[in-house]
Enzyme design. Structure first.
Site, mmCIF file in Angstrom:
data_model
loop_
_atom_site.group_PDB
_atom_site.id
_atom_site.type_symbol
_atom_site.label_atom_id
_atom_site.label_comp_id
_atom_site.label_asym_id
_atom_site.label_seq_id
_atom_site.Cartn_x
_atom_site.Cartn_y
_atom_site.Cartn_z
ATOM 1 N N SER A 10 0.825 -1.207 0.000
ATOM 2 C CA SER A 10 0.000 0.000 0.000
ATOM 3 C C SER A 10 0.860 1.258 0.000
ATOM 4 O O SER A 10 0.389 2.335 -0.353
ATOM 5 C CB SER A 10 -0.886 0.009 1.246
ATOM 6 O OG SER A 10 -0.075 -0.099 2.401
ATOM 7 N N TYR A 41 -4.233 0.374 3.740
ATOM 8 C CA TYR A 41 -5.015 -0.831 3.454
ATOM 9 C C TYR A 41 -5.580 -1.444 4.741
ATOM 10 O O TYR A 41 -6.471 -2.272 4.692
ATOM 11 C CB TYR A 41 -4.119 -1.894 2.806
ATOM 12 C CG TYR A 41 -3.917 -1.780 1.310
ATOM 13 C CD1 TYR A 41 -4.318 -0.659 0.585
ATOM 14 C CD2 TYR A 41 -3.310 -2.830 0.612
ATOM 15 C CE1 TYR A 41 -4.104 -0.579 -0.790
ATOM 16 C CE2 TYR A 41 -3.104 -2.766 -0.758
ATOM 17 C CZ TYR A 41 -3.491 -1.639 -1.453
ATOM 18 O OH TYR A 41 -3.287 -1.579 -2.808
ATOM 19 N N GLY A 42 -4.995 -1.052 5.876
ATOM 20 C CA GLY A 42 -5.272 -1.744 7.131
ATOM 21 C C GLY A 42 -6.706 -1.699 7.623
ATOM 22 O O GLY A 42 -7.105 -2.526 8.434
ATOM 23 N N CYS A 72 2.695 -6.934 1.542
ATOM 24 C CA CYS A 72 1.731 -6.262 2.411
ATOM 25 C C CYS A 72 0.946 -7.359 3.109
ATOM 26 O O CYS A 72 0.350 -8.218 2.455
ATOM 27 C CB CYS A 72 0.801 -5.396 1.563
ATOM 28 S SG CYS A 72 -0.573 -4.704 2.499
ATOM 29 N N ASN A 73 0.984 -7.342 4.429
ATOM 30 C CA ASN A 73 0.319 -8.407 5.174
ATOM 31 C C ASN A 73 -1.191 -8.314 5.036
ATOM 32 O O ASN A 73 -1.879 -9.329 4.954
ATOM 33 C CB ASN A 73 0.721 -8.340 6.646
ATOM 34 C CG ASN A 73 2.216 -8.365 6.805
ATOM 35 O OD1 ASN A 73 2.882 -7.401 6.467
ATOM 36 N ND2 ASN A 73 2.759 -9.453 7.286
ATOM 37 N N SER A 74 -1.730 -7.076 5.021
ATOM 38 C CA SER A 74 -3.185 -6.908 4.919
ATOM 39 C C SER A 74 -3.677 -7.488 3.596
ATOM 40 O O SER A 74 -4.693 -8.201 3.543
ATOM 41 C CB SER A 74 -3.568 -5.430 4.995
ATOM 42 O OG SER A 74 -2.933 -4.806 6.079
ATOM 43 N N CYS A 188 3.068 -6.405 9.736
ATOM 44 C CA CYS A 188 2.798 -5.318 8.794
ATOM 45 C C CYS A 188 4.162 -4.887 8.286
ATOM 46 O O CYS A 188 5.081 -4.690 9.095
ATOM 47 C CB CYS A 188 2.087 -4.161 9.498
ATOM 48 S SG CYS A 188 1.985 -2.659 8.492
ATOM 49 N N THR A 189 4.285 -4.781 6.975
ATOM 50 C CA THR A 189 5.620 -4.523 6.415
ATOM 51 C C THR A 189 6.144 -3.128 6.756
ATOM 52 O O THR A 189 7.319 -2.855 6.566
ATOM 53 C CB THR A 189 5.620 -4.744 4.896
ATOM 54 O OG1 THR A 189 4.531 -4.003 4.318
ATOM 55 C CG2 THR A 189 5.476 -6.206 4.562
ATOM 56 N N HIS A 190 5.293 -2.250 7.252
ATOM 57 C CA HIS A 190 5.779 -0.936 7.693
ATOM 58 C C HIS A 190 6.557 -1.018 9.016
ATOM 59 O O HIS A 190 7.425 -0.186 9.275
ATOM 60 C CB HIS A 190 4.598 0.035 7.911
ATOM 61 C CG HIS A 190 4.090 0.655 6.648
ATOM 62 N ND1 HIS A 190 3.375 -0.050 5.715
ATOM 63 C CD2 HIS A 190 4.184 1.932 6.161
ATOM 64 C CE1 HIS A 190 3.047 0.762 4.711
ATOM 65 N NE2 HIS A 190 3.524 1.963 4.961
HETATM 66 N N1 DGL Z 1 2.130 -2.457 4.864
HETATM 67 C C1 DGL Z 1 0.758 -2.889 5.002
HETATM 68 C C2 DGL Z 1 0.689 -4.262 5.641
HETATM 69 O O1 DGL Z 1 1.674 -4.953 5.646
HETATM 70 C C3 DGL Z 1 -0.153 -2.079 5.849
HETATM 71 C C4 DGL Z 1 -0.215 -0.655 5.923
HETATM 72 C C5 DGL Z 1 -1.591 -0.161 5.552
HETATM 73 O O2 DGL Z 1 -2.456 -0.072 6.441
HETATM 74 O O3 DGL Z 1 -1.751 0.112 4.367
HETATM 75 O O4 DGL Z 1 -0.335 -4.657 6.137
#
Ligand code: DGL
Length: 276
Positions: A10, A41-42, A72-74, A188-190
């Site tokens: 995202s 995306y969360g 992206c995990n979501s 979450c990859t962030h």
């Molecule tokens: N990097 C996204 C993940 O791994 C999440 C961040 C978002 O909320 O977009 O879920």
């Protein structure tokens, strides 16, 4: 094969996965897409995330992607199986790698007490995807999941981490400290972008598992079994970046986190053209 591995998220979080790929498979070419116009995306629904993943996959495959990494995990939680099925139905042979199963396997192998913590977006915690993947890897484990709805937006904004952020991280980590988990999945990859803050809050004895750690071996394996892995020892590959929102904002935050020059970031408009 001179086609790129495509990585998407995202926003800038997937750069934590790309970073590992650039280091472990330096000869490959990479194409990164951040869907920043639709970040975060969360809090999205499963249907929205499946639609987004389908649009992005169609775009990246049109650009020549030989393998897709959903960094992206979501999006992985909501769309991995659906996307694989749609690609197969459309006759595509492009492999798709997600970030949840590889991380779960690492976490199950790392824990000594069987108590695993999970920090993730609401979309991911509500999906139950980690609980399923961890139970499949080791049924004698317990997962304590905490949704952190405000964390990825703070990281993505690129604003300095002040005391409020430290307090927010403390609040999210509290249930994991109370539950005495010995392993924490950054779901979450962030989140690896604030790893020192998380490690300090959780304590030095807690093992942190990230998507980047887990994914590069999977990617190498998938490229190899599909006979599309570039031979080792060749020249360094190229990488390029695109996003759906403001390219300057993406470049500024992205360069800070990736610690590599991003070059020019292309702004792409995804049409709602789909895989089938
Ligand atoms: N990097 C996204 C993940 O791994 C999440 C961040 C978002 O909320 O977009 O879920």
């Amino acid at each position: 094969m001179d086609l790129p591995v495509a990585v998407f998220d995202s926003g800038v979080g997937g750069l934590t996965v790309l970073h590992e790929l650039l280091v472990s498979l330096p000869g490959e070419d990479y194409l990164y897409l951040g869907d920043t116009a639709r970040f975060p995306y969360g809090g999205r629904t499963v249907d929205e995330l499946r639609d987004f993943a389908g649009e992005i996959a169609a775009h990246l495959i049109e650009r020549g992607a030989k393998l897709l990494v959903i960094a992206c995990n979501s999006a992985t939680a909501a769309a991995l199986d659906d996307l694989r099925q749609r690609l197969e139905d459309s006759g595509s042979t492009v492999p798709v790698i997600g970030v949840i199963k590889p991380e779960s396997v690492l976490a199950a192998a790392a824990t000594k007490t069987g108590r695993i913590g999970l920090l993730a977006t609401t979309a991911t915690t509500e999906s139950g995807a980690y609980e399923r993947a961890i139970a499949a890897a080791d049924p004698h484990t317990q997962v304590v999941a905490v949704a952190c709805p405000d964390l990825a937006p703070v990281i993505q904004s690129g604003s300095p981490f002040d005391d409020q952020v430290v307090q927010m991280v403390r609040r999210y980590c509290e249930p994991l400290i109370e539950a005495k988990v010995d392993t924490v999945i950054l779901g979450c990859t962030h989140y690896p972008l604030i790893r020192p803050l998380l490690q300090r809050t959780l304590g030095p004895g807690v093992r942190i598992i990230t998507s980047g750690d887990a994914v590069s071996r999977r990617v190498e394996h998938a490229l190899s079994i599909n006979n599309i892995l570039k031979p080792a020892g060749g020249p360094e590959g190229r990488y390029s970046f695109s996003c759906t929102g403001d390219p300057d904002a993406f470049r500024e935050v992205g360069e800070r986190f990736l610690q590599l020059p991003l070059g020019s970031v292309e702004r792409v408009i995804l049409d709602s053209g789909d895989l089938t």
